[in-house]
Design a protein around this motif. Structure first.
Motif: not given
Length: 511
Positions: A197-202
């Motif tokens: 549920a977390m975003p990938e590292s930008p």
């Protein structure tokens, strides 16, 4: 104007106006839970059930750190290949397998394979990737708070391990310690599912050329739209992408994907990179060489030496250690971005030195006394608690925050992995020698030694570690390259006032 058009195109998003209020919820990605503490109490029953020697227990306790080197060395490359997020999922899967193998261990050899090899590799992966991922997603204003959260959950895992030791200690000898170890599969599942549920590292997305996806993540995780634009511009500059490039997907030059990293770190470093490497490896070494894992892993043994004989009382005392450690790490998370890394670290290590010396003194008194010295027993317990408290308020979380934020983007994954290697090797040496060391120079002498090492660490931190609070990851490199004998947290990289004593670390040499 092209850049302005891109910003306007993003503006109509429905949730944008609510981002500032949702900031605390946006960055809940520190789900690392390590069931390290469980071995502290489980070792008592493993030793009895499997009839092991002290040397075998030392190896069982400490060799996990050497196996974790495999995970640490692979994690940097893996995270550059499949991304930071899926590397955490992979670490969770390894933890799950290790917990099941430990829970069903029929003998010492099988236990060594499950706990030490499988779980050890998982720990190596997790210790490297969790702080790197958190640092790369966090805005500068709350990076210290958020990057310290993996350490919060590690300590929460240690506390849960201590509690499970006490809960399962009433079961049969054959079943109790297996339940203590096997239950670690539960947080592993939570870790693996929760990270999806977390975003990938930008920053990883930019390194792979996915600017559109990186822009979306930054809009979600920044304090404002303007900060998101500035962070993206800084990341693109660090990755070698022109700031004027606003395509959603671009071709990224090979040099920005990690090639030649080891040469830049160790063979041909600039003065700034050399300073960063020394600082990162040094902070990891002194964190572990001051003896924290001796206390975490062998606290029942320490309390027994202090005069506590009952298994139940020893396990309850270790629960107190876990509670104090977790409580003070929570305090530290709220202070990192307010007080700064440097003053908090120096205060922490100073308290550790006093606690270790006092603990060594009280244990020496107990060891050489023919009668029960209640004041010395009370002082020993109090100083164990004060030691873990002062460690947790500074040296514990700051080590991971600091080493994950100081490396430039192109070097971050491998640089952080090298820090974990030093951390785990040092921890392994301490864990595999503590019982023998305490027999050779007495347990009081062992803590006097740890106190001396912590004193050397304080001097190292004072002379080598500049403040990093409030700086973006792309600004960090400018803070290094010189010894700094005063904190300059409010001066950025501007040292033109001449009040900060500096010594150049050398020149860059290339062939």
């Amino acid at each position: 104007m092209t850049e302005g058009k891109v910003v306007e195109a993003e503006a109509p998003k429905n949730l944008e106006d609510f981002d500032p209020q949702k900031k605390p919820k946006r960055n809940k990605f520190a789900l690392l839970v390590l069931y390290i503490g469980v071995m502290s109490g489980a070792a008592i029953y493993i030793k009895r059930d499997l009839k092991l020697s002290d040397v075998q227990i030392e190896i069982l306790m400490g060799i996990i750190n050497l196996y974790s080197l495999i995970g640490s060395c692979l994690a940097g490359r893996t995270s550059d290949w499949i991304g930071r997020r899926y590397t955490i999922v992979f670490a969770g899967a390894i933890f799950f397998a290790g917990a099941l193998l430990m829970g069903f261990s029929p003998n010492y050899a099988f236990l060594m394979f499950g706990r030490r090899f499988v779980a050890g590799i998982g720990i190596g992966y997790a210790l490297m990737i969790a702080p790197v991922y958190t640092a790369e997603v966090s805005p500068a204003s709350s990076r210290g708070f958020l990057t310290s959260f993996p350490e919060v959950f590690i300590n929460g895992g240690i506390l849960l391990g201590y509690i499970s030791n006490y809960a399962f200690s009433k079961m049969s000898l054959h079943l109790g310690w297996r339940m203590m170890l096997g239950i670690g599969a539960i947080p592993s599942v939570i870790l693996g599912v929760g990270v999806l549920a977390m975003p990938e590292s930008p920053r990883w997305l930019v390194m792979r050329g996915h600017l559109g996806d990186a822009r979306k993540v930054l809009n979600r995780t920044s304090d404002s739209k303007e900060e998101a634009q500035q962070r993206l511009a800084d990341i693109k500059r660090a990755a070698g992408i022109p700031e004027s490039c606003n395509d959603d997907v671009v071709e990224v030059a090979k040099t920005s994907t990690g090639e030649g990293v080891w040469k830049e770190l160790f063979l041909y470093p600039t003065p700034a990179i050399r300073h960063i490497v020394i600082a990162a490896l040094g902070i990891h070494f002194f964190q572990q060489a001051s003896g924290i894992d001796a206390v975490v892993l062998y606290s029942p043994t320490i309390f027994e030496k202090a005069g506590i004989k009952s298994d139940t009382d020893k396990l309850l005392a270790t629960v107190a250690v876990g509670f104090v450690k977790t409580a003070f790490i929570l305090v530290a998370t709220f202070m990192l971005d307010r007080v700064g890394r440097r003053p908090l670290l120096l205060s922490s290590v100073g308290g550790m030195v006093l606690s270790l010396i006092t603990l060594g003194f009280s244990l020496t008194i107990i060891d050489h006394s023919d009668t029960k010295q209640m004041w010395a027993i009370g002082l020993s317990i109090a100083t164990v608690l004060s030691y873990v408290a002062t460690f947790s308020i500074g040296a514990g979380p700051i080590t991971w925050v600091y080493s994950s934020e100081i490396f430039p983007l192109r070097l971050r994954a491998q640089g952080a992995a090298m820090g974990v290697v030093v951390n785990r090797v040092t921890s392994g040496v301490i864990a595999m020698t503590f019982l023998s060391l305490s027999k050779g120079i007495t347990i009081g002498g062992a803590f006097f030694l740890f106190g001396s090492i912590a004193t050397a660490g304080w001097i190292f931190f004072y002379t080598m570690l500049p403040e990093t609070r409030g700086k973006t990851l792309e600004e960090m490199e400018g803070s290094f390259g010189k010894f700094r004998f005063k904190s300059d947290s409010n001066k950025g990289v501007d040292n033109s006032n001449g009040q900060v004593a500096q010594v150049q670390l050398g020149t860059n040499v290339r062939t």
